[in-house]
Design an enzyme around this catalytic site. Structure first.
Site, PDB file in Angstrom:
ATOM      1  N   GLU A 188       0.781  -1.037   0.252  1.00  8.69           N
ATOM      2  CA  GLU A 188       0.047   0.209   0.016  1.00  8.69           C
ATOM      3  C   GLU A 188       0.880   1.098  -0.027  1.00  8.69           C
ATOM      4  O   GLU A 188       1.836   1.086   0.544  1.00  8.69           O
ATOM      5  CB  GLU A 188      -0.934   0.039   1.312  1.00  8.69           C
ATOM      6  CG  GLU A 188      -1.935  -0.984   1.099  1.00  8.69           C
ATOM      7  CD  GLU A 188      -2.530  -1.462   2.449  1.00  8.69           C
ATOM      8  OE1 GLU A 188      -1.874  -1.172   3.508  1.00  8.69           O
ATOM      9  OE2 GLU A 188      -3.194  -2.531   2.742  1.00  8.69           O
ATOM     10  N   TYR A 228       7.761   1.994  -7.772  1.00 10.19           N
ATOM     11  CA  TYR A 228       7.273   0.786  -7.977  1.00 10.19           C
ATOM     12  C   TYR A 228       6.644   0.390  -9.290  1.00 10.19           C
ATOM     13  O   TYR A 228       6.812  -0.684  -9.974  1.00 10.19           O
ATOM     14  CB  TYR A 228       5.928   0.861  -7.007  1.00 10.19           C
ATOM     15  CG  TYR A 228       6.417   0.661  -5.547  1.00 10.19           C
ATOM     16  CD1 TYR A 228       7.259  -0.084  -5.103  1.00 10.19           C
ATOM     17  CD2 TYR A 228       5.916   1.721  -4.682  1.00 10.19           C
ATOM     18  CE1 TYR A 228       7.705  -0.234  -3.888  1.00 10.19           C
ATOM     19  CE2 TYR A 228       6.031   1.729  -3.240  1.00 10.19           C
ATOM     20  CZ  TYR A 228       7.172   0.539  -2.783  1.00 10.19           C
ATOM     21  OH  TYR A 228       7.331   0.798  -1.500  1.00 10.19           O
TER      22      TYR A 228
HETATM   23  C1  LIG Z   1      10.490   6.497  -2.067  1.00 11.05           C
HETATM   24  C2  LIG Z   1      11.933   5.960  -1.601  1.00 11.05           C
HETATM   25  C3  LIG Z   1      11.786   4.805  -0.963  1.00 11.05           C
HETATM   26  C4  LIG Z   1      12.940   6.015  -2.922  1.00 11.05           C
HETATM   27  O1  LIG Z   1      14.286   5.537  -2.563  1.00 11.05           O
HETATM   28  P1  LIG Z   1      15.426   5.704  -3.353  1.00 11.05           P
HETATM   29  O2  LIG Z   1      16.550   5.012  -3.007  1.00 11.05           O
HETATM   30  O3  LIG Z   1      15.808   7.367  -3.808  1.00 11.05           O
HETATM   31  O4  LIG Z   1      14.958   5.327  -4.904  1.00 11.05           O
HETATM   32  P2  LIG Z   1      15.769   4.682  -6.018  1.00 11.05           P
HETATM   33  O5  LIG Z   1      17.167   5.517  -6.182  1.00 11.05           O
HETATM   34  O6  LIG Z   1      16.071   3.334  -6.040  1.00 11.05           O
HETATM   35  O7  LIG Z   1      14.943   5.356  -7.356  1.00 11.05           O
HETATM   36  C5  LIG Z   1      14.395   4.465  -8.283  1.00 11.05           C
HETATM   37  C6  LIG Z   1      13.321   4.992  -9.169  1.00 11.05           C
HETATM   38  O8  LIG Z   1      12.298   5.515  -8.519  1.00 11.05           O
HETATM   39  C7  LIG Z   1      11.730   6.635  -9.000  1.00 11.05           C
HETATM   40  N1  LIG Z   1      12.102   7.918  -8.048  1.00 11.05           N
HETATM   41  C8  LIG Z   1      12.690   7.972  -6.712  1.00 11.05           C
HETATM   42  N2  LIG Z   1      12.578   9.079  -6.048  1.00 11.05           N
HETATM   43  C9  LIG Z   1      11.726   9.732  -7.086  1.00 11.05           C
HETATM   44  C10 LIG Z   1      11.378  11.208  -6.722  1.00 11.05           C
HETATM   45  N3  LIG Z   1      11.652  11.824  -5.691  1.00 11.05           N
HETATM   46  N4  LIG Z   1      10.838  11.630  -7.761  1.00 11.05           N
HETATM   47  C11 LIG Z   1      10.546  11.024  -9.044  1.00 11.05           C
HETATM   48  N5  LIG Z   1      10.738   9.639  -9.132  1.00 11.05           N
HETATM   49  C12 LIG Z   1      11.504   9.153  -7.986  1.00 11.05           C
HETATM   50  C13 LIG Z   1      12.883   7.168 -10.210  1.00 11.05           C
HETATM   51  O9  LIG Z   1      12.076   6.671 -11.199  1.00 11.05           O
HETATM   52  C14 LIG Z   1      13.951   6.227  -9.783  1.00 11.05           C
HETATM   53  O10 LIG Z   1      14.777   6.166 -11.008  1.00 11.05           O
HETATM   54  P3  LIG Z   1      15.671   7.270 -11.426  1.00 11.05           P
HETATM   55  O11 LIG Z   1      16.591   7.695 -10.054  1.00 11.05           O
HETATM   56  O12 LIG Z   1      16.738   6.453 -12.459  1.00 11.05           O
HETATM   57  O13 LIG Z   1      15.013   8.238 -12.357  1.00 11.05           O
HETATM   58  C15 LIG Z   1      12.592   7.246  -0.835  1.00 11.05           C
HETATM   59  O14 LIG Z   1      12.367   8.314  -1.465  1.00 11.05           O
HETATM   60  C16 LIG Z   1      11.693   7.320   0.605  1.00 11.05           C
HETATM   61  O15 LIG Z   1      12.468   6.576   1.563  1.00 11.05           O
HETATM   62  N6  LIG Z   1      10.737   8.128   0.550  1.00 11.05           N
HETATM   63  C17 LIG Z   1      10.268   8.210   2.042  1.00 11.05           C
HETATM   64  C18 LIG Z   1       9.491   6.884   2.505  1.00 11.05           C
HETATM   65  C19 LIG Z   1       8.488   6.338   1.641  1.00 11.05           C
HETATM   66  O16 LIG Z   1       7.834   7.067   0.916  1.00 11.05           O
HETATM   67  N7  LIG Z   1       8.568   4.893   1.467  1.00 11.05           N
HETATM   68  C20 LIG Z   1       7.667   4.301   0.315  1.00 11.05           C
HETATM   69  C21 LIG Z   1       6.399   4.020   1.309  1.00 11.05           C
HETATM   70  S1  LIG Z   1       5.469   2.796   0.121  1.00 11.05           S
END
Ligand SMILES: CC(C)(COP(=O)(O)OP(=O)(O)OC[C@H]1O[C@@H](n2cnc3c(N)ncnc32)[C@H](O)[C@@H]1OP(=O)(O)O)[C@@H](O)C(=O)NCCC(=O)NCCS
Length: 150
Positions: free
Chosen positions: A101, A113
């Site tokens: 979710e 995702y």
């Molecule tokens: C969401 C989250 C887990 C992403 O972590 P991350 O390690 O930065 O993600 P990744 O580097 O593996 O990113 C993979 C892809 O996701 C997408 N993505 C990640 N962050 C993004 C952002 N801020 N805006 C748009 N796309 C994004 C992109 O497609 C990215 O690929 P790219 O960097 O080649 O463009 C992180 O921002 C986070 O912890 N957020 C707060 C907690 C949260 O929301 N958790 C998920 C709850 S379901």
């Protein structure tokens, strides 16, 4: 970057990561350790403790319980690696699919995702309480294994 299984002895480290990622919802070390002790539940973290994922695999399915990467470590592929490795571990435990979710306003997570092949299969209306007191919907996302980056 390397991703590895985390032990319940590291629950405090995971809680510290979680606290940097989620402001409204605090999961302390005891709560995380309790979850990790639930049958079928495992945690993975990257070796620099920039992020972690908690997953439950049971009954042929798996669910992401939480996923977070600290602000300083974002956009380096940590979350993508955690989800992909978690899918491998869940598949080895007998799961054929993974679901989760996510807040319908969480564009970063939804992009992550969807880039890993997850698709929307449901919406839970007014599921989350936002800081301003408004309710926000949850999307239910699902993918069948193996994960394929799209
Ligand atoms: C969401 C989250 C887990 C992403 O972590 P991350 O390690 O930065 O993600 P990744 O580097 O593996 O990113 C993979 C892809 O996701 C997408 N993505 C990640 N962050 C993004 C952002 N801020 N805006 C748009 N796309 C994004 C992109 O497609 C990215 O690929 P790219 O960097 O080649 O463009 C992180 O921002 C986070 O912890 N957020 C707060 C907690 C949260 O929301 N958790 C998920 C709850 S379901």
């Amino acid at each position: 970057m390397r991703v590895r299984l985390a032990s319940s002895d590291e629950a405090a480290v995971l809680a510290a990561i979680h606290a940097q990622c989620f402001t409204e919802e605090v999961w302390d070390a005891a709560a995380i350790a309790d979850l990790m002790a639930t049958p079928g539940t495992f945690a993975l973290m990257d070796e620099d403790a920039g992020g972690f994922i908690l997953v439950r695999a049971a009954g042929g399915e798996s669910e992401i319980l939480t996923l977070g990467v600290t602000p300083a470590a974002r956009r380096r592929g940590i979350a993508g690696s955690l989800v992909c490795r978690a899918a491998e571990v869940a598949a080895a435990a007998g799961a054929a699919l993974m679901f989760l979710e996510v807040n319908a306003t969480n564009n970063a997570a939804i992009a992550l995702y969807k880039g890993l092949g997850f698709a929307e299969v449901g919406r839970r209306k007014a599921y989350y309480v936002a800081p301003h007191g408004m309710r926000e919907d949850a999307l239910v996302l699902k993918v069948a294994f193996p994960l394929v980056r799209v």
